[in-house]
Write an enzyme that holds these catalytic residues in place. Structure first.
Site, PDB file in Angstrom:
ATOM      1  N   GLY A   1       0.771  -1.134  -0.152  1.00  0.00           N
ATOM      2  CA  GLY A   1       0.142  -0.031  -0.183  1.00  0.00           C
ATOM      3  C   GLY A   1       0.835   1.164   0.025  1.00  0.00           C
TER       4      GLY A   1
ATOM      5  CD  GLU B   1       8.433   1.729   5.740  1.00  0.00           C
ATOM      6  OE1 GLU B   1       8.983   0.866   6.724  1.00  0.00           O
ATOM      7  OE2 GLU B   1       7.326   1.668   5.125  1.00  0.00           O
TER       8      GLU B   1
ATOM      9  CD  GLU C   1       3.637   3.493   4.441  1.00  0.00           C
ATOM     10  OE1 GLU C   1       4.705   3.301   4.869  1.00  0.00           O
ATOM     11  OE2 GLU C   1       2.741   2.667   4.301  1.00  0.00           O
TER      12      GLU C   1
ATOM     13  CG  HIS D   1       6.877   3.120   8.891  1.00  0.00           C
ATOM     14  ND1 HIS D   1       7.306   2.092   9.802  1.00  0.00           N
ATOM     15  CD2 HIS D   1       5.775   2.375   8.211  1.00  0.00           C
ATOM     16  CE1 HIS D   1       6.321   1.020   9.586  1.00  0.00           C
ATOM     17  NE2 HIS D   1       5.649   0.983   8.721  1.00  0.00           N
TER      18      HIS D   1
END
Length: 689
Positions: free
Chosen positions: A369, A372, A406, A409
């Site tokens: 998806g 990061e 993300e 991250h």
């Protein structure tokens, strides 16, 4: 006259190689003056991809025949490809190349990389290729005459050299071979490297620019009816080795200096801002040096994409995508929320985002998806671009969730990385948990508890009820192959990890939980950590205050949730006050073969209410049954346990209490929180299987 490798690279650096030259003569196979597979001075190595080898055979380009040299063939998987040196050097009795983990004798400091992706078919083979040059600077921690480094599907076009960092003198190489079973390139040196000294390893190579969504790969897409190509990276977890020879393990962080050669009508973006750009028939883009980071976070996109941008509190944000989508405004939402969302996490963790820019790129074909990479997050198009005319609010919520995941991250994964893949939940569990908080920040109507319980908690319950599940932190020795590593990117690491963190935040209080996390992030910034390091900092946060007192140290509690698989079903008998726990399995007749140091019992915080009155949290230690006098009901009162489902366990009751809850739901369902109403249905059906 054919362009030799030296001519290609000199003109490459000068920006004077045109596409026609490259298509005709800049071959990665056996047509140049440094043919693939030729042994020169004992330290040339051939590592052919099957497709490049087939292309060589198809066109009759066997360098070994043409040059009268010994034929070299690639060994099958699990075997060792080797070339005997002109003068023998004794092979070490210890064979670290047989281990799935790198020896600890060398540690990288910096990578200098030049990458040249050819977004056109190479003339003779018909393949899409990329060329690269790399210099990795590393420090010798223990005297050794071996250099073991990861390399996969790379064809070396010049001798691989090792040089002293002090005087640049060359360290003679006796032998080079490829350990295909472990993706190693191994160099046996004639003289040992000295402890404390700095050295460099220099390589020139090429590889296939495949469409397999790993390493550096190509994506074909259409725009206004025209077919176009882009190059993009996906290095996680173990595919940086497909792009350049490297110490491809998360704990071996280093800095990166990246140079990219591309067509003038393309843009090259990477983790860092552009340092300089020289224009010619080819454009040479040089990026600033990265922060210290793991190899899997290095990223690159070469494309004809368009972007929109804004600067928010000193950070430049760009959203990239296909021209028609960007011009249609599909990147507007992501750009609108990106700055606020990143600032939310910086404030939450009390640590500033360490870069000055953030590129968000929507790619038509991407494995996950989102990825990061520090400063360059790559997404599937559906997870970054939003068409308000065609898509629903649920799509917008899902997009925001991925964006927040993300962004989290950038701290949990990039700033502090798990030491080894067995603790991947320290990256993914945190990113999953905090993505819900980020979602709720962007839109307060998207409440954390109901959304989390319906998505991540449900996924954790389903996956962790199987006898083939695994602990959040399995033993390191269980996670050694690429297959084992890849299997850990699952609902356990993401959703169970997030569920455990949500439970810990609840019983510690969010303030203390965040205080412990900030200490953890600060101590291990630009380094790596493991589960024990996290637990230590959370315990320190508890030790430095008096308001929250747990019944035991955090290790006794948290280890039962992280070091064994599964979760319990808690049964409360309100007619006696007896509370029991049992390992919940979707198939209770299945045979559990994995042993547990805790006998599949858990230290459980039970939040509960009697009628509509909240009660103090009741802790159940790692025993199978215990009497809780407060849960003995002598009147028409009912008990409801696991409020808002913050605990990772199912709940059952005696029949009398089930009946009372049913009556209450029929009389006034609002007396029971909405998440618990769903819990009663879910637990009842799950227990009835």
């Amino acid at each position: 006259m054919p362009l030799r490798w030296q001519e290609v690279t000199s003109r490459w650096k000068a920006g004077r190689v045109n596409e026609l030259d490259a298509q005709k003569d800049g071959h990665c196979d056996a047509t140049g003056s440094r043919p693939t597979g030729v042994l020169r001075g004992g330290h040339m190595v051939a590592v052919e991809t099957p497709r490049i080898r087939k292309a060589q055979l198809a066109f009759g380009l066997s360098a070994w025949v043409l040059l009268g040299l010994a034929a070299v063939s690639q060994a099958s998987l699990g075997e060792r490809t080797s070339w005997a040196p002109p003068a023998q050097v004794a092979t070490p009795t210890q064979k670290p190349w047989r281990s799935a983990r790198l020896p600890r004798s060398l540690r990288p400091v910096n990578y200098e990389l030049e990458l040249w992706p050819w977004l056109f078919r190479e003339g003779s083979s018909g393949l899409f290729l990329f060329h690269g040059r790399s210099t990795v600077t590393f420090r010798c921690l223990e005297a050794t005459n071996l250099v073991v480094i990861y390399s996969k599907m790379l064809n070396y076009t010049e001798p691989v050299r090792v040089k002293s960092g002090a005087d640049r003198s060359e360290v003679p190489v006796a032998r080079v071979w490829q350990e295909t079973a472990n993706d190693y390139l191994v160099l046996l040196l004639r003289t040992p490297l000295r402890k404390g000294r700095v050295y460099t390893l220099q390589a020139a190579y090429c590889g296939e620019l495949t469409d397999e969504l790993v390493g550096l790969y190509r994506v074909e897409y259409t725009e206004a009816g025209v077919t176009k190509l882009l190059a993009v990276t996906m290095m996680q977890p173990t595919d940086a080795r497909r792009v350049f020879p490297c110490f491809d393990e998360p704990a071996l962080k280093a800095t990166f200096d990246l140079t990219v050669i591309h067509r003038p009508d393309q843009s090259a973006i990477s983790n860092m801002p552009i340092k300089s750009k020289s224009m010619g028939e080819w454009t040479v883009t040089i990026f600033e040096r990265t922060l210290k980071m793991s190899t899997y976070l290095l990223a690159l996109v070469v494309s004809e994409f368009r972007f929109i941008e804004e600067t928010y509190h000193g950070v430049q944000f760009k959203v990239w995508g296909r021209k028609e989508m960007i011009e249609a405004g599909e990147g507007d939402y992501a750009l609108k929320v990106a700055g606020r969302l990143l600032e939310f996490f910086a404030n939450k963790f009390d640590i500033s985002y360490p870069l000055t820019k953030m590129d968000l790129v929507a790619v038509p074909s991407f494995e996950s998806g989102g990825m990061e990479n520090w400063g360059l997050i790559i997404f599937r198009e559906v997870n970054l671009l939003y068409d308000a005319k065609e898509e629903s609010e649920s799509s917008l919520r899902a997009l925001t969730l991925v964006l927040a995941h993300e962004f989290t991250h950038q701290w949990f994964g990039n700033l502090v990385t798990m030491r080894w893949w067995n603790d991947i939940w320290l990256n993914e569990g945190f990113a999953t948990y905090f993505s819900y908080l980020g979602n709720s920040f962007v839109n307060p109507d998207w409440t954390v508890d109901s959304f989390f319980a319906g998505k991540s908690l449900s996924a954790a319950f389903s996956s962790d009820a199987l006898a083939i599940s695994h602990p959040l932190s399995p033993r390191q020795q269980e996670v050694y192959s690429i297959e084992h590593i890849s299997q850990l990117f699952d609902d356990i690491s993401y959703d169970k990890g997030a569920s455990v963190l949500r439970m810990v935040s609840s019983f510690m209080t969010e303030e203390l939980f965040l205080h412990g996390l900030t200490g953890y992030l600060r101590e291990f910034s630009f380094r790596t950590a493991n589960y024990t390091d996290l637990r230590t900092h959370l315990q320190q946060a508890l030790d430095n205050q008096k308001m929250v007192q747990l019944p035991s140290n955090l290790a006794s509690i948290l280890d039962t949730w992280t070091l064994q698989m599964g979760y319990p079903v808690v049964t409360i008998n309100t007619s006696s006050g007896l509370v029991t726990q049992q390992h919940f399995l979707v198939d209770h007749l299945t045979n559990v073969t994995r042993t547990s140091p805790y006998g599949y019992t858990w230290y459980i915080p039970i939040t509960w209410q009697k009628n509509t009155t909240a009660q103090p949290t009741q802790w159940i230690s790692s025993t199978r049954e215990v009497y809780v006098p407060e849960m003995w009901v002598r009147d028409q009162s009912w008990i409801l346990a696991n409020m808002n489902r913050v605990g990772l366990f199912r709940v059952s009751y005696d029949n009398d209490n089930w009946d009372k809850l049913l009556i209450q739901l029929m009389r006034n369902r609002d007396a029971i929180p909405v998440v618990n109403r769903a819990q009663l249905i879910d637990d009842a059906f799950s227990l009835a299987r």
